[in-house]
Scaffold this motif. Structure first.
Motif, mmCIF file in Angstrom:
data_model
loop_
_atom_site.group_PDB
_atom_site.id
_atom_site.type_symbol
_atom_site.label_atom_id
_atom_site.label_comp_id
_atom_site.label_asym_id
_atom_site.label_seq_id
_atom_site.Cartn_x
_atom_site.Cartn_y
_atom_site.Cartn_z
ATOM 1 N N ASN A 305 0.802 -1.220 0.000
ATOM 2 C CA ASN A 305 0.000 0.000 0.000
ATOM 3 C C ASN A 305 0.836 1.273 0.000
ATOM 4 O O ASN A 305 0.320 2.350 -0.300
ATOM 5 C CB ASN A 305 -0.929 0.010 1.218
ATOM 6 N N GLN A 306 2.106 1.163 0.346
ATOM 7 C CA GLN A 306 2.957 2.343 0.394
ATOM 8 C C GLN A 306 3.488 2.758 -0.974
ATOM 9 O O GLN A 306 4.050 3.841 -1.114
ATOM 10 C CB GLN A 306 4.145 2.096 1.336
ATOM 11 N N PHE A 307 3.289 1.916 -1.963
ATOM 12 C CA PHE A 307 3.770 2.260 -3.302
ATOM 13 C C PHE A 307 2.945 3.424 -3.859
ATOM 14 O O PHE A 307 1.720 3.411 -3.862
ATOM 15 C CB PHE A 307 3.655 1.056 -4.236
ATOM 16 N N GLY A 308 3.639 4.430 -4.340
ATOM 17 C CA GLY A 308 2.976 5.591 -4.914
ATOM 18 C C GLY A 308 2.501 6.618 -3.913
ATOM 19 O O GLY A 308 1.839 7.590 -4.299
ATOM 20 N N GLN A 309 2.835 6.444 -2.644
ATOM 21 C CA GLN A 309 2.423 7.418 -1.639
ATOM 22 C C GLN A 309 3.246 8.700 -1.770
ATOM 23 O O GLN A 309 4.446 8.652 -2.054
ATOM 24 C CB GLN A 309 2.597 6.845 -0.231
ATOM 25 N N PRO A 310 2.603 9.875 -1.583
ATOM 26 C CA PRO A 310 3.351 11.140 -1.692
ATOM 27 C C PRO A 310 4.361 11.286 -0.571
ATOM 28 O O PRO A 310 4.103 10.907 0.571
ATOM 29 C CB PRO A 310 2.254 12.205 -1.599
ATOM 30 N N ARG A 311 5.510 11.845 -0.899
ATOM 31 C CA ARG A 311 6.583 12.038 0.074
ATOM 32 C C ARG A 311 6.930 13.500 0.294
ATOM 33 O O ARG A 311 7.252 13.894 1.412
ATOM 34 C CB ARG A 311 7.837 11.271 -0.364
ATOM 35 N N SER A 312 6.866 14.318 -0.734
ATOM 36 C CA SER A 312 7.214 15.728 -0.549
ATOM 37 C C SER A 312 6.547 16.569 -1.622
ATOM 38 O O SER A 312 6.312 16.107 -2.747
ATOM 39 C CB SER A 312 8.736 15.927 -0.593
ATOM 40 N N PHE A 313 6.236 17.814 -1.234
ATOM 41 C CA PHE A 313 5.706 18.820 -2.154
ATOM 42 C C PHE A 313 6.472 20.110 -1.881
ATOM 43 O O PHE A 313 6.365 20.671 -0.785
ATOM 44 C CB PHE A 313 4.206 19.039 -1.938
ATOM 45 N N ASP A 314 7.235 20.555 -2.856
ATOM 46 C CA ASP A 314 8.080 21.738 -2.698
ATOM 47 C C ASP A 314 7.733 22.760 -3.774
ATOM 48 O O ASP A 314 7.741 22.438 -4.975
ATOM 49 C CB ASP A 314 9.565 21.375 -2.795
ATOM 50 N N VAL A 329 11.279 28.411 -0.208
ATOM 51 C CA VAL A 329 10.743 27.101 -0.578
ATOM 52 C C VAL A 329 9.530 26.848 0.310
ATOM 53 O O VAL A 329 9.656 26.713 1.531
ATOM 54 C CB VAL A 329 11.788 25.981 -0.407
ATOM 55 N N LEU A 330 8.378 26.808 -0.305
ATOM 56 C CA LEU A 330 7.120 26.627 0.422
ATOM 57 C C LEU A 330 6.786 25.144 0.476
ATOM 58 O O LEU A 330 6.746 24.470 -0.553
ATOM 59 C CB LEU A 330 6.005 27.407 -0.278
ATOM 60 N N LYS A 331 6.557 24.632 1.701
ATOM 61 C CA LYS A 331 6.260 23.219 1.893
ATOM 62 C C LYS A 331 4.974 23.066 2.701
ATOM 63 O O LYS A 331 4.469 24.026 3.276
ATOM 64 C CB LYS A 331 7.411 22.511 2.620
ATOM 65 N N VAL A 332 4.485 21.835 2.739
ATOM 66 C CA VAL A 332 3.292 21.539 3.529
ATOM 67 C C VAL A 332 3.618 21.727 5.011
ATOM 68 O O VAL A 332 4.648 21.247 5.503
ATOM 69 C CB VAL A 332 2.804 20.101 3.253
ATOM 70 N N ASN A 333 2.752 22.449 5.718
ATOM 71 C CA ASN A 333 2.926 22.747 7.147
ATOM 72 C C ASN A 333 4.198 23.539 7.433
ATOM 73 O O ASN A 333 4.695 23.527 8.563
ATOM 74 C CB ASN A 333 2.931 21.456 7.978
#
Length: 415
Positions: A305-314, A329-333
């Motif tokens: 189930n971990q395949f394709g899970q998002p890891r980072s958004f920059d 650099v704007l990131k989540v939270n």
């Protein structure tokens, strides 16, 4: 009626017509009256009614005092805190208008009457709903009414000296006694002083507050626990007040930016804008923000189930405020502060390049078109609308579905 006279001295006695019956907590006795004896008891007589106790009436002011006393207890404050946490659960399970209006509209279209019912009870505006605000205000009032008296009482207790020791220690549940060193009066007095000095130093080292007297030392401790409780509740109250002030005197807005676009902080530039009750939209701070690039990474090495899970958004952005330009650099939270405003990254999606030509083959419109992803689809299935200006006297519009992760099988079907 000598039987009556003898029995009248007992408790819980009664007389009824016919036989003479005497009763008490010790038992009962039945006696036949003598011949010729007269009885004043009449057929159908009832025992005297018991006197009722008149309860005092609280009245309106009394009820208000009682309600205030209950509301300002620590027990009620903790219950309200638990209720507030439970009331916030729908805000994390259901889409909220203030965060994602598109998902709310999709949910309403997909769920029909059920969605309309949830909208009626403000489940898509949980944090600004009437019932959530009521719990919020009750919690604030309860905390204030609970903290102020306890803080005042705790402050007085900490500033007061420990009470003197009782004259008779033998009355206390735990005590010990011993005899000081023998010698003359001066020697014993010096030994007693040395002992009290050593005891005072030992108690201070152990964290006791001491009250030194001529013949004894009184010591106490245990205030740190109450201090910790008050600090926790004061911090909770400050957090609650800060959130309330932010919602009343602040604002929240959303804007979708495509790579290369620049956002200017003005009211017309927002896709959605929700000011606080006391915020003036004419006082928006002056700044600009440009989205240079956006990068997202997904896990393609994990299994299951971990395949394709998002890891980072920059998101690499460039801000301009007060004539000064900076790169971030704007990131989540991890928001970026510019012009006193916090800029957050709340979502991402695709903006495919679309070119529209007229019947002659001339380009009428060309450029990226924003498609809103369906929040429940990890494959970023998105929907969008393309508006085309008047072309050859005909106004056109297109509604499309974008499948960025779709593939074709051997039969040519999308999978």
């Amino acid at each position: 009626m000598e039987h009556v006279d003898d029995l009248s001295a007992r408790s819980h006695q009664w007389i009824r017509s016919g036989d003479l019956v005497a009763g008490s907590t010790e038992g009962s006795e039945k006696t036949q009256p003598k011949s010729g004896a007269k009885s004043n008891a009449k057929q159908g007589d009832k025992p005297a009614a018991k006197s009722t106790v008149t309860q005092p009436q609280l009245g309106f002011l009394g009820m208000c005092r009682w309600a205030w006393t209950q509301l300002t207890t620590m027990r009620v404050a903790l219950i309200l805190l638990l209720v507030l946490a439970l009331a916030a659960i729908p805000g994390s399970l259901l889409p909220q208008r203030i965060q994602d209006p598109g998902r709310v509209n999709t949910f309403l279209e997909s769920n029909g009457a059920w969605g309309q019912f949830l909208d009626t009870i403000q489940m898509f505006d949980v944090y600004s709903s009437v019932w959530f605000s009521a719990i919020y205000l009750l919690l604030m009032v309860s905390l204030i009414g609970c903290i102020i008296p306890r803080t005042k009482q705790h402050w007085k207790a900490m500033r007061s000296s420990p009470p003197k020791a009782p004259r008779r220690l033998s009355r206390m549940p735990g005590y010990a006694s011993f005899t000081s060193a023998q010698g003359d009066a001066e020697t014993r007095e010096d030994a007693d002083e040395a002992f009290l000095d050593a005891a005072a130093a030992r108690l201070k080292k152990s964290g006791y507050r001491i009250n030194r007297q001529s013949d004894h030392i009184a010591a106490e401790r245990g205030y740190l626990r109450e201090t910790g409780n008050l600090v926790f509740h004061i911090a909770l109250l400050m957090t609650t007040l800060t959130m309330a002030i932010g919602s009343l005197f602040g604002y929240e807005g959303q804007r979708i930016l495509v790579e290369g676009e620049t956002f200017s902080n003005s009211l017309v530039s927002y896709d959605s804008f929700e000011p606080g009750s006391y915020y003036d939209a004419d006082n928006l701070p002056d700044f600009r923000l440009k989205l240079d690039t956006f990068t997202s990474t997904f896990d393609d090495q994990a299994a299951g189930n971990q395949f394709g899970q998002p890891r980072s958004f920059d998101a690499k952005v460039e801000t301009t405020a007060d004539g000064k330009t900076e790169s971030h650099v704007l990131k989540v939270n991890d928001p970026v502060r510019v012009g006193g405003v916090g800029v957050y990254l709340t979502g991402n999606g695709y903006a495919p390049e679309v070119t529209v030509r007229d019947a002659k083959g001339d380009i009428v419109q060309s450029g990226p078109q924003v498609f809103i992803p369906d929040g429940g689809d990890p494959g970023y299935t998105s929907e969008g609308v393309i508006k085309v200006p008047d072309s050859a006297g005909t106004q056109m519009g297109f509604v499309g579905v974008f499948l960025p992760t779709a593939a074709q099988n051997q039969d040519g079907d999308l999978v």
